[in-house]
Enzyme design. Structure first.
Site, PDB file in Angstrom:
ATOM      1  N   ASP A  37       0.881  -1.155   0.000  1.00  0.00           N
ATOM      2  CA  ASP A  37       0.000   0.000   0.000  1.00  0.00           C
ATOM      3  C   ASP A  37       0.928   1.217   0.000  1.00  0.00           C
ATOM      4  O   ASP A  37       2.148   1.100   0.160  1.00  0.00           O
ATOM      5  CB  ASP A  37      -0.939  -0.024   1.217  1.00  0.00           C
TER       6      ASP A  37
HETATM    7  C1  GLC Z   1      -4.362   4.336  -0.186  1.00  0.00           C
HETATM    8  C2  GLC Z   1      -5.250   3.141  -0.006  1.00  0.00           C
HETATM    9  C3  GLC Z   1      -5.227   2.201  -1.176  1.00  0.00           C
HETATM   10  C4  GLC Z   1      -5.038   2.987  -2.459  1.00  0.00           C
HETATM   11  C5  GLC Z   1      -3.651   3.594  -2.408  1.00  0.00           C
HETATM   12  C6  GLC Z   1      -3.381   4.485  -3.620  1.00  0.00           C
HETATM   13  O1  GLC Z   1      -3.778   4.736   1.004  1.00  0.00           O
HETATM   14  O2  GLC Z   1      -5.131   2.391   1.188  1.00  0.00           O
HETATM   15  O3  GLC Z   1      -6.469   1.482  -1.188  1.00  0.00           O
HETATM   16  O4  GLC Z   1      -5.165   2.140  -3.593  1.00  0.00           O
HETATM   17  O5  GLC Z   1      -3.406   4.314  -1.221  1.00  0.00           O
HETATM   18  O6  GLC Z   1      -4.193   5.609  -3.573  1.00  0.00           O
END
Ligand code: GLC
Length: 742
Positions: free
Chosen positions: A278
């Site tokens: 993430d």
């Molecule tokens: C965020 C989310 C994830 C998302 C990523 C990119 O913090 O947890 O679901 O795809 O970052 O935006």
């Protein structure tokens, strides 16, 4: 491209010529030969890559300029970007959010809008896998036409807590329903030659302190609940990538959790794709040894960027086994070949927003749940003379959820306002109403009615208006978003008092909920009818009106329990709710805190049954404008459990039934597990036969010692009904013992 392939096939049929394949790769790029398997092609390409080229694929960046860092060269402008390698024909990874449509974070692509699907809970409430597939295919197509080849979708964290700010992105509390719907959405996306993720692996089941929450849970419980949802989604959707989660699980961060990534995902499940972090969720270069294959947003935190030079050094000095490098890269390449990113690169082309909004509307209509309908007040006839519409911005639009999944909606001007916050929180606390007016749609169904609107800020004004009307429709909203959880389940901003007052003013009051999940309803006895519309997406107003006036017979069923109060949740006090947490992940300064999942795999309705509680509305609940009957239940046991029954539309209008099959006792011990469901469209008087065979993992227990699923020898009792709290028909059978690999 696909049209071309069809023409080639037809040509061969007409002329009898051999099917002409796209030109096979020259000898210098044998990996471009699409006749080879994804594995063979990845192996061939890997051989030609230099170490620095390999390393360059392992670190993604934010796909736009962050605090003046300047957008990465070649990035379209989105959440993530991994530069390609032109020398080898490797395309860049243009990564966009998310599961409800194509996001445009901070408007980084000026004017670029997209089609927001209704919330994942609405799709799950449809209990129709084709709704999930069609929604995934639509957003996958839009991603492709906007130039993206990775969609950060597939969120499937179980709704262990009704306050979770991201429940609206996911598919509810049951592993079979959530895994099935998520897998179909992923399949729909990837059929457009766009890689989908499945996320957030695993147990990212609350937003409060998400970077520091340590999920504490037993192995068997995890396997039978949250992990099973991922397992089913991965089996059905074959996502190219798994996004590991911010939180810790049993003391180890999700993105470095060797047990979950190496033993379970890549070992037991043989996942062939790659694990991306993430955003900013990497804590140590050794996460690579823990099973992480790619760092996302390596530039998000000053101390981040682990998978750059530090990984290079770690591979060199053995901190990370050198063999990991090829495995990490190979997994990425394999997924790119498997989903067709080389043969079918995105072609920026016009999007048919009108056609796509019809797909979103169908999902909303299939997912709207009729919770109460006293004296058959609904459906409205369209001959009403005076209709009062109160609250919820119902003249302007329908609510959507906040955070990285937020879509800037196509279809006209929309309302956006900010709830404040700083930094990342400011980005996530934007409230958007999709441009679909329920009031306008209601007026279209009742052209001769006089409609009057009150915004609901003043109950006194609303009560007066209610007294004037033949029927009152109150829209109540609960905004939720990424990065924060709801403090409780009341309707915010005094809406409970407003609704109670309005029902005093007129007993013919219909409440339409636009919520991110379950809410309490202290006014339920006084309201004549209640409809849960979730965040209904770009055509939500039309979908709501079609249900209210009977153009659509509601067929949604709750994908998560609506508790009678928070004491029915295993954690009435949300863990971490008294903490203050930084906006960005970073570990270090803040100590992790435990979220003890003492309920184990008894999530939602399973725990409600185990504790003999009576919820406000049970999992699987949903009414219709017709009635259905269940007959001729037959259960066959032995090595597997098969259920046969008939469902009949015993009412006067066509409708869709959602019979559900639950295991309610296993070798004498009571349990409650959804083991099958079906959505059956029936004309009045029509009967259809349904046959369902249970996935053996749903009737088994996971044995953490032997790491197998064990079906015990003995008697199994099942129930067929319309919700976890309903008991229409029951039957028993015996199963013989069997063991299944994890
Ligand atoms: C965020 C989310 C994830 C998302 C990523 C990119 O913090 O947890 O679901 O795809 O970052 O935006």
């Amino acid at each position: 491209m696909r049209a071309l392939t069809i023409c080639l096939l037809l040509a061969s049929v007409c002329t009898g010529a051999a099917i002409v394949r796209p030109a096979a790769a020259g000898q210098d790029k044998p990996w471009l030969n699409s006749a080879l398997s994804a594995d063979e092609r990845a192996d061939l390409l890997l051989k030609d890559m230099t170490p620095s080229e390999k390393l360059s694929l392992l670190r993604g960046r934010i796909g736009f300029s962050l605090e003046g860092t300047g957008a990465p060269h070649g990035a379209i402008g989105s959440a993530g970007f991994v530069p390609g390698i032109p020398r080898l024909g490797i395309p860049s990874l243009q990564e966009t959010d998310a599961g409800l449509g194509i996001a445009n974070p901070l408007g980084v692509r000026p004017g670029d809008v997209a089609t927001p699907l209704p919330s994942g809970l609405a799709t799950a409430a449809s209990f129709d896998p084709s709704v999930a597939y069609d929604g995934g295919a639509m957003i996958g197509r839009q991603a492709w036409r906007k130039g993206f080849n990775v969609l950060l979708a597939g969120g499937v964290n179980l709704a262990r807590d009704p306050r979770n700010g991201r429940n609206f992105e996911y598919f509810g509390e049951d592993p079979l329903l959530a895994g099935t719907m998520d897998g179909e959405a992923i399949r729909g996306i990837q059929d457009q030659h766009v890689i989908s993720t499945v996320k957030h692996f695993v147990l990212n089941d609350q937003e409060t302190g998400r970077y520091y929450a340590n999920a504490v849970i037993g192995e068997a419980a995890m396997r039978e609940s949250d992990l099973l949802a991922f397992e089913i989604a991965i089996e059905r959707g074959r996502p190219g990538s798994v996004m590991c989660s911010y939180n810790l699980i049993n003391g180890s961060y999700g993105c470095g959790n060797a047990h979950l990534l190496n033993d379970v995902l890549k070992g037991d499940w043989h996942f062939p794709g790659w694990v991306m972090s993430d955003w900013g969720a990497v804590h140590d270069v050794r996460d690579a040894a823990g099973g992480l294959d790619q760092e996302s947003a390596g530039d998000m935190r000053p101390e981040a960027g682990f998978f750059g030079k530090r990984l290079d050094a770690a591979l060199a000095d053995g901190t990370v086994p050198a063999a990991r490098l090829n495995d990490m890269v190979r997994r990425i390449l394999r997924s790119m070949f498997a989903v067709g990113l080389f043969e079918h690169p995105p072609v920026v082309s016009p999007v048919n927003y009108e056609a796509d909004s019809a797909i979103a509307q169908r999902a909303a209509e299939e997912g709207i749940v009729l919770l109460k309908n006293s004296n058959r007040l609904l459906p409205l006839t369209g001959r009403e003379k005076r209709i009062a519409i109160i609250g919820g911005f119902a003249e302007n639009g329908v609510l959507s959820g906040g955070g990285s999944s937020q879509v800037l909606p196509a279809g006209g001007p929309y309302i956006a306002n900010s709830l404040g916050g700083k930094g990342l929180a400011a980005i996530f606390r934007k409230v958007i109403y999709d441009p679909s007016s329920p009031a306008k749609a209601i007026g279209d169904h009742a052209p001769n009615a006089e409609l009057r609107f009150a915004d609901g800020r003043y109950p006194s004004e609303a009560v007066k208006l209610a007294a004037w009307a033949d029927v009152v429709i109150v829209f109540a909203e609960q905004w939720m978003g990424e990065g924060l959880d709801a403090p409780d389940l009341t309707l915010p901003s005094g809406q409970d008092a407003l609704i109670a007052a309005v029902t005093q003013g007129n007993p013919k009051t219909i409440v339409v909920l636009e919520t991110g999940g379950p809410v309490l309803m202290p006014w339920l006895a006084q309201a004549a009818a209640v409809v849960e519309a979730w965040y209904p997406g770009v055509k939500g107003g039309e979908a709501i009106a079609n249900v209210l006036f009977g153009a659509v017979n509601p067929s949604g069923h709750l994908p998560m329990t609506f508790p009678a109060d928070l004491k029915q949740n295993p954690r009435p006090i949300l863990p971490g709710s008294d903490g203050v947490f930084p906006d960005l992940p970073g570990g270090g300064a803040v100590k992790p805190f435990d979220v003890v999942y003492s309920e184990g795999s008894d999530v939602g309705y399973r725990g409600i049954a185990k504790r003999s509680l009576v919820p406000l509305f049970p999992f699987g609940y949903g009414l219709s404008y017709t009635t259905f009957g269940l007959t001729n239940l037959m259960v066959t046991g032995g090595q597997s459990l098969t259920v046969d029954f008939d469902v009949t539309n015993t009412g006067t209008v066509a409708g869709k039934a959602v019979p559900q099959v639950y295991l309610i006792a296993k070798t004498g011990a009571p349990v409650s597990r959804l083991i099958g469901f079906s959505k059956v469209a029936l004309e009045a008087g029509q009967t259809r036969h349904v046959r369902l065979t249970a996935d053996p993992r749903l009737v088994a227990d996971f044995d953490a010692q032997t790491k197998n699923w064990r079906v015990q020898d003995g008697s199994y009792e099942i129930m067929v009904g319309y919700s976890a709290g309903d008991v229409a028909l029951k039957a028993r059978t015996s199963l013989t013992a069997r063991t299944l690999a994890p």
